[in-house]
Design an enzyme around this catalytic site. Structure first.
Site, PDB file in Angstrom:
ATOM      1  N   TYR A  66      64.612  14.719 -17.635  1.00  0.00           N
ATOM      2  CA  TYR A  66      63.800  15.830 -17.124  1.00  0.00           C
ATOM      3  C   TYR A  66      64.341  17.144 -17.658  1.00  0.00           C
ATOM      4  CZ  TYR A  66      60.108  14.638 -13.864  1.00  0.00           C
ATOM      5  OH  TYR A  66      58.911  14.243 -13.335  1.00  0.00           O
ATOM      6  N   GLU A  68      62.570  20.598 -17.016  1.00  0.00           N
ATOM      7  CA  GLU A  68      61.635  21.687 -16.701  1.00  0.00           C
ATOM      8  C   GLU A  68      62.223  23.024 -17.124  1.00  0.00           C
ATOM      9  OE1 GLU A  68      60.215  21.477 -12.681  1.00  0.00           O
ATOM     10  OE2 GLU A  68      59.531  19.416 -12.962  1.00  0.00           O
ATOM     11  N   ASP A 217      40.883  26.682 -31.796  1.00  0.00           N
ATOM     12  CA  ASP A 217      41.251  25.303 -31.470  1.00  0.00           C
ATOM     13  C   ASP A 217      41.190  24.510 -32.780  1.00  0.00           C
ATOM     14  OD1 ASP A 217      41.448  22.666 -30.709  1.00  0.00           O
ATOM     15  OD2 ASP A 217      40.283  22.934 -28.869  1.00  0.00           O
ATOM     16  N   THR A 243      46.110  19.787 -30.987  1.00  0.00           N
ATOM     17  CA  THR A 243      46.795  18.534 -30.708  1.00  0.00           C
ATOM     18  C   THR A 243      47.680  18.230 -31.911  1.00  0.00           C
ATOM     19  OG1 THR A 243      44.895  17.337 -31.587  1.00  0.00           O
ATOM     20  CG2 THR A 243      45.043  17.517 -29.193  1.00  0.00           C
ATOM     21  N   LYS A 246      46.169  14.265 -34.760  1.00  0.00           N
ATOM     22  CA  LYS A 246      44.972  14.004 -35.576  1.00  0.00           C
ATOM     23  C   LYS A 246      45.363  14.141 -37.057  1.00  0.00           C
ATOM     24  CE  LYS A 246      41.762  15.171 -31.875  1.00  0.00           C
ATOM     25  NZ  LYS A 246      42.303  16.068 -30.843  1.00  0.00           N
ATOM     26  N   ARG A 252      50.880  11.661 -29.911  1.00  0.00           N
ATOM     27  CA  ARG A 252      49.862  12.253 -29.030  1.00  0.00           C
ATOM     28  C   ARG A 252      50.530  13.358 -28.226  1.00  0.00           C
ATOM     29  NH1 ARG A 252      45.637   8.823 -29.617  1.00  0.00           N
ATOM     30  NH2 ARG A 252      44.355  10.241 -28.424  1.00  0.00           N
TER      31      ARG A 252
END
Ligand code: DSN
Length: 437
Positions: A66, A68, A217, A243, A246, A252
């Site tokens: 973790y 954060e 985008d 993203t 692609k 991903r």
């Protein structure tokens, strides 16, 4: 049962021995998916094959941690190495795209775009984006998305009239008219079924006129931008959303990039505004993909993706297929099958049976429903990653043509013949990252 539908239980998974022992059902399904990805011609324009190195990074112990916060300012201890991984990913993104600021934590494209809303809008504020059926994305203010119900989505489309080349292209006059009338706080450009070059400078001019934040985008074209095969939005857009899986050929995930002016707003929106702990294994894989994309081979790849799409488009047009906007400038072709008398879904399912994986898609001003539209969307990123030569694209177009006709005529023999021919070509060009037994 066809070979395509063969039961995964019959396949072994020596590549993942621990998974195989612990959960043979899942291991068999993974192995079956791997075989499917190896044997089929994957033409979904948003999909690709990652390298073995990217794949390995996603399966590392970094997923146990973790973290954060951001490098140097975390809410958990033990960040000696995680901070370095994230800093590397950020530095590589900044260098590759030439941006002031990069945030590599968004879980995927939709959360990345939602963070943009959180950074710049209040609920009820107006956002201007391309309508989903015209080629936009759900998160650009489309009604069924939170972005179109919690915010006031105003949508632009593409030209309905003019020559075959003019129709289906973004209409910047309409964008300007809507922007001046509706005064959006944010304007999105880019989309998921846009076959033509995005005029970032033109959008930027409109955004400045109405004092809106321009968000590019570039999820679909990020790899083309990185590889110099599509103009960059840097210097035009205030924020760039993408993203990473692609054309960029990473895991991903997603990134938000911005000018220095918006860096703090973006970071605060991603964490703590929208997300908790970043997915560190994904961050590592993004860093690896960015390193790969900075190499000279990637520039060759990006240009080849575009050349392949153009060639495939020409080959399809020669066989009577109607291409939205008359062709492509990028990795993607949107095909209206109305003249072939085959609905998009029927064609897509027949192509799938033939080992050619596409998705059915609305075309601009579609008279059919989104779940049963008139078109299919195809693209060349995955095919190019396999190194399938441009000279084979006439055969690919011929397979698509034969299969679409077979779908209309109920000719499953032809579908089976095409499947065998596709498999032969796939066997000759193994995909990166897939080592089969
Ligand atoms: N699902 C992606 C695509 O296929 O284009 C967009 O989010």
């Amino acid at each position: 049962m066809t070979q395509h539908q063969s039961s995964p239980q019959h396949q072994s998974s020596p590549q993942h021995p621990h998974l195989h022992r612990a959960d043979p059902e899942i291991a068999a399904l993974v192995a079956a998916e791997q075989r499917l990805q190896a044997d089929t011609l994957r033409l979904i324009p948003s999909e690709n094959y990652v390298s073995a190195a990217v794949l390995e990074a996603t399966g590392t112990v970094l997923q146990n941690k973790y973290s954060e916060g951001y490098p140097g300012k975390r809410y958990y201890e033990g960040q000696q190495y995680i901070d370095q991984v994230e800093a590397l990913a950020v530095d590589r993104a900044k260098a590759l795209f030439g941006v002031d600021h990069a945030n590599v934590q968004p879980y995927s494209g939709s959360p990345a775009n939602l963070a943009v809303y959180l950074a710049f809008l209040q609920p009820g504020d107006t956002v201007l984006g391309m309508a989903l059926p015209m080629g936009g994305h759900l998160t650009h203010g489309w009604g069924v998305s939170a972005t179109g119900s919690w915010f006031r989505g105003v949508q632009y489309g593409v030209r309905a009239t003019g020559s075959a080349e003019e129709r289906g292209r973004t209409d910047l006059d309409q964008v300007r008219e809507l922007a001046l009338k509706e005064r959006p706080k944010v304007i999105f450009c880019g989309g998921t079924a846009v076959p033509r070059t995005i005029d970032f400078a033109g959008f930027a001019e409109i955004a400045r006129e109405v004092d809106a934040v321009l968000v590019a985008d570039i999820a679909h074209i990020a790899g083309l931008v990185a590889g110099g095969a599509h103009p960059s939005p840097v210097g035009h857009a205030d924020v760039i959303s993408t993203t990473t899986h692609k054309t960029l050929r990473g895991p991903r995930g997603a990134m938000l990039m911005s000018t220095e002016q918006h860096a703090r707003a973006i970071d605060r929106a991603v964490f703590p505004g929208l997300q908790g702990g970043p997915h560190n294994h994904t961050t590592a894989a993004i860093a690896v993909a960015l390193k790969e994309a900075a190499g000279p081979e990637f520039r060759t790849y990006a240009r080849q993706v575009v050349d392949n799409a153009r060639t495939l488009g020409e080959q399809l047009a020669a066989r009577g297929f109607e291409l939205v906007s008359g062709g492509t400038d990028n990795h993607l072709l949107l095909i209206d099958l109305t003249s072939k008398d085959v609905p998009g879904k029927v064609a897509a399912k027949a192509l799938d049976r033939a080992g050619i994986v596409v998705n059915y898609n609305t075309v601009p001003y579609d008279t059919r429903k989104p779940f049963d539209p008139s078109g299919i969307r195809i693209g060349t990123p995955a095919l190019t990653s396999r190194g399938i030569p441009q000279s084979e694209l006439a055969a690919v177009a011929e397979w698509i043509d034969r299969t679409v006709s077979a779908a209309r005529d109920g000719d499953e023999d032809t579908v089976a013949t095409v499947r065998a021919e596709v498999k032969e070509l796939m066997d000759a060009h193994p995909a990166p990252g897939l080592t089969l037994d």
